[in-house]
Design a protein around this motif. Structure first.
Motif, PDB file in Angstrom:
ATOM      1  N   VAL A 198      12.546  17.145 -28.235  1.00  0.00           N
ATOM      2  CA  VAL A 198      12.726  18.402 -27.515  1.00  0.00           C
ATOM      3  C   VAL A 198      14.085  18.461 -26.819  1.00  0.00           C
ATOM      4  N   THR A 199      14.517  17.358 -26.207  1.00  0.00           N
ATOM      5  CA  THR A 199      15.801  17.392 -25.499  1.00  0.00           C
ATOM      6  C   THR A 199      16.974  17.496 -26.479  1.00  0.00           C
ATOM      7  N   ARG A 200      16.860  16.886 -27.651  1.00  0.00           N
ATOM      8  CA  ARG A 200      17.908  17.076 -28.656  1.00  0.00           C
ATOM      9  C   ARG A 200      17.971  18.546 -29.052  1.00  0.00           C
ATOM     10  N   GLY A 201      16.797  19.181 -29.176  1.00  0.00           N
ATOM     11  CA  GLY A 201      16.746  20.629 -29.364  1.00  0.00           C
ATOM     12  C   GLY A 201      17.286  21.149 -30.678  1.00  0.00           C
ATOM     13  N   ALA A 202      17.293  20.313 -31.728  1.00  0.00           N
ATOM     14  CA  ALA A 202      17.818  20.770 -33.014  1.00  0.00           C
ATOM     15  C   ALA A 202      16.913  21.851 -33.616  1.00  0.00           C
ATOM     16  N   ARG A 203      15.598  21.665 -33.478  1.00  0.00           N
ATOM     17  CA  ARG A 203      14.646  22.694 -33.913  1.00  0.00           C
ATOM     18  C   ARG A 203      13.371  22.562 -33.098  1.00  0.00           C
ATOM     19  N   THR A 204      12.434  23.503 -33.283  1.00  0.00           N
ATOM     20  CA  THR A 204      11.181  23.495 -32.526  1.00  0.00           C
ATOM     21  C   THR A 204      10.271  22.354 -33.031  1.00  0.00           C
ATOM     22  N   PHE A 205       9.592  21.729 -32.096  1.00  0.00           N
ATOM     23  CA  PHE A 205       8.619  20.690 -32.420  1.00  0.00           C
ATOM     24  C   PHE A 205       7.337  21.381 -32.886  1.00  0.00           C
ATOM     25  N   THR A 206       6.966  21.187 -34.141  1.00  0.00           N
ATOM     26  CA  THR A 206       5.825  21.913 -34.714  1.00  0.00           C
ATOM     27  C   THR A 206       4.538  21.090 -34.657  1.00  0.00           C
ATOM     28  N   ARG A 207       3.442  21.725 -35.060  1.00  0.00           N
ATOM     29  CA  ARG A 207       2.162  21.025 -35.143  1.00  0.00           C
ATOM     30  C   ARG A 207       2.236  19.893 -36.176  1.00  0.00           C
TER      31      ARG A 207
END
Lengths: 177, 177
Positions: free
Chosen positions: A148-157
Motif C-alpha cells: 500500500v505504501t509503495r502505491g503502484a496499484r490497488t491491493f485487490t482481493r
C-alpha cells in the motif's frame, strides 16, 4: 478537524503539522483547534485514535483462511486511507517520542487483540499449528503495508488471497502440532 | 550534511525538515546547506540516494534459503539506521509528491534488481518454483519493515531465518513448477 489533521500528517509527517493548516482544511477558526487540543501530541493521538481494530474486523465463519483474506482486504483499504497513511508516518518517527509511541502501540495492540482471539480459535480447532500471534500479524500485515505504501496499484482481493495462502501454507509446513 | 538531513527526516518527517536544523546538526553554516541544495526535494533525494542495493547485498552461495537469510538480516540493520527510517517516512508521504516518489521508486528498483537477479538463478536451478520477484520482495521485506518500525526489539538472525523459512515453504507449497 481530526480528519484534516490526519490528512496533513499523511502528507507532511508529524513535523509538518501546523494548526493554521488544520483550521484551513477543516474550515474552522484556528482558535477552535487550539482550544480543543492545546497539546500537539494530543491532537496527533486523537487523529489516529479511531483507527483501531474496528477498521478491519475479523469474523469467525469457521474457515480461518477465508476470514484472513477478508481481514487483509479490509486492512489494505484502511491502510490506504488518509488516517492509515498518517499512522504509518507516525510509526516511522515514533521511536524518538514516547508519547506518540504509546498511541501507536495502542492502535497495534487493539488490532493484534482481534487477530489473537481468532487465531487461538483456529489453533484449538486444528486449522493451524500452534504459532505466535504477533509473528502471524507481521507476516500478514507487513506485505500489505509495503504494498500500500509503495502505491503502484490497488491491493485487490486476489492479492489478499495470495498473501494469506503463502503465509498459512508456510506456517503449516514449518510449524508442527 | 546528508547524514544530518536523513536523521532529521527520520525524526520529524519531510514536512519538518528545516535547513537551519540541518546546518546545526552537521555543524556547518546555514548558507552552505542552501548553496549545495537550493532545492529542498533535491536535498531529501540526496539524503536517501546512497541508500540502495549496496546496503543489503545478496550473494550467491548456491543455497537460496541461506542467502536470503543473510539478505534479510542486512536489510533489517539498514532499515533500522537513520537513513533507512528516513526512507520509510518519505515512502509514507511520497504519494502526493511525484519528485519524492521518483526517489523512492529508484531506491526500491535498485534493491528489487538485486533480488530479481538472484531469484532467477534459484528458479533456473530448480531451488524455487517460478514466482514473481516483486511478490517475493513484498513477502520478505514487508515483515522486516513492520518489525523494525515497531521497534519493540532488535530483528535477529533467528527472525530472518523464521521469516525466510515461512515465505519459501509457502511459495513452494502454493506455486507449482
Amino acid at each position: 478537524m481530526l480528519e484534516a489533521a490526519a490528512e496533513l500528517i499523511a502528507r507532511d509527517g508529524i513535523g509538518g503539522l501546523r494548526y493554521d493548516q488544520v483550521a484551513e482544511l477543516a474550515e474552522v477558526n484556528k482558535t477552535s483547534v487550539y482550544r480543543n487540543w492545546p497539546d500537539r501530541n494530543a491532537l496527533i493521538a486523537d487523529a489516529l485514535a479511531t483507527f483501531g481494530a474496528d477498521v478491519a474486523p475479523l469474523h469467525d465463519s469457521g474457515d480461518i483462511d477465508a476470514d484472513l483474506v477478508d481481514f487483509l482486504e479490509a486492512l489494505a483499504a484502511a491502510t490506504a486511507s488518509p488516517q492509515g497513511r498518517a499512522l504509518l508516518t507516525v510509526v516511522a518517527s515514533a521511536r524518538e517520542n514516547p508519547e506518540l509511541r504509546a498511541v501507536v502501540d495502542e492502535v497495534y495492540e487493539r488490532r493484534l487483540g482481534t487477530l489473537d482471539d481468532r487465531l487461538k480459535i483456529a489453533i484449538e480447532r486444528g486449522e493451524l499449528p500452534p504459532v505466535e500471534t504477533s509473528f502471524v500479524a507481521e507476516m500478514l500485515a507487513g506485505p500489505v503495508q509495503l504494498f500500500v505504501t509503495r502505491g503502484a496499484r490497488t491491493f485487490t482481493r486476489a492479492d489478499a488471497a495470495r498473501v494469506t495462502g503463502v503465509v498459512l501454507a508456510g506456517i503449516r509446513a514449518t510449524h508442527r502440532t
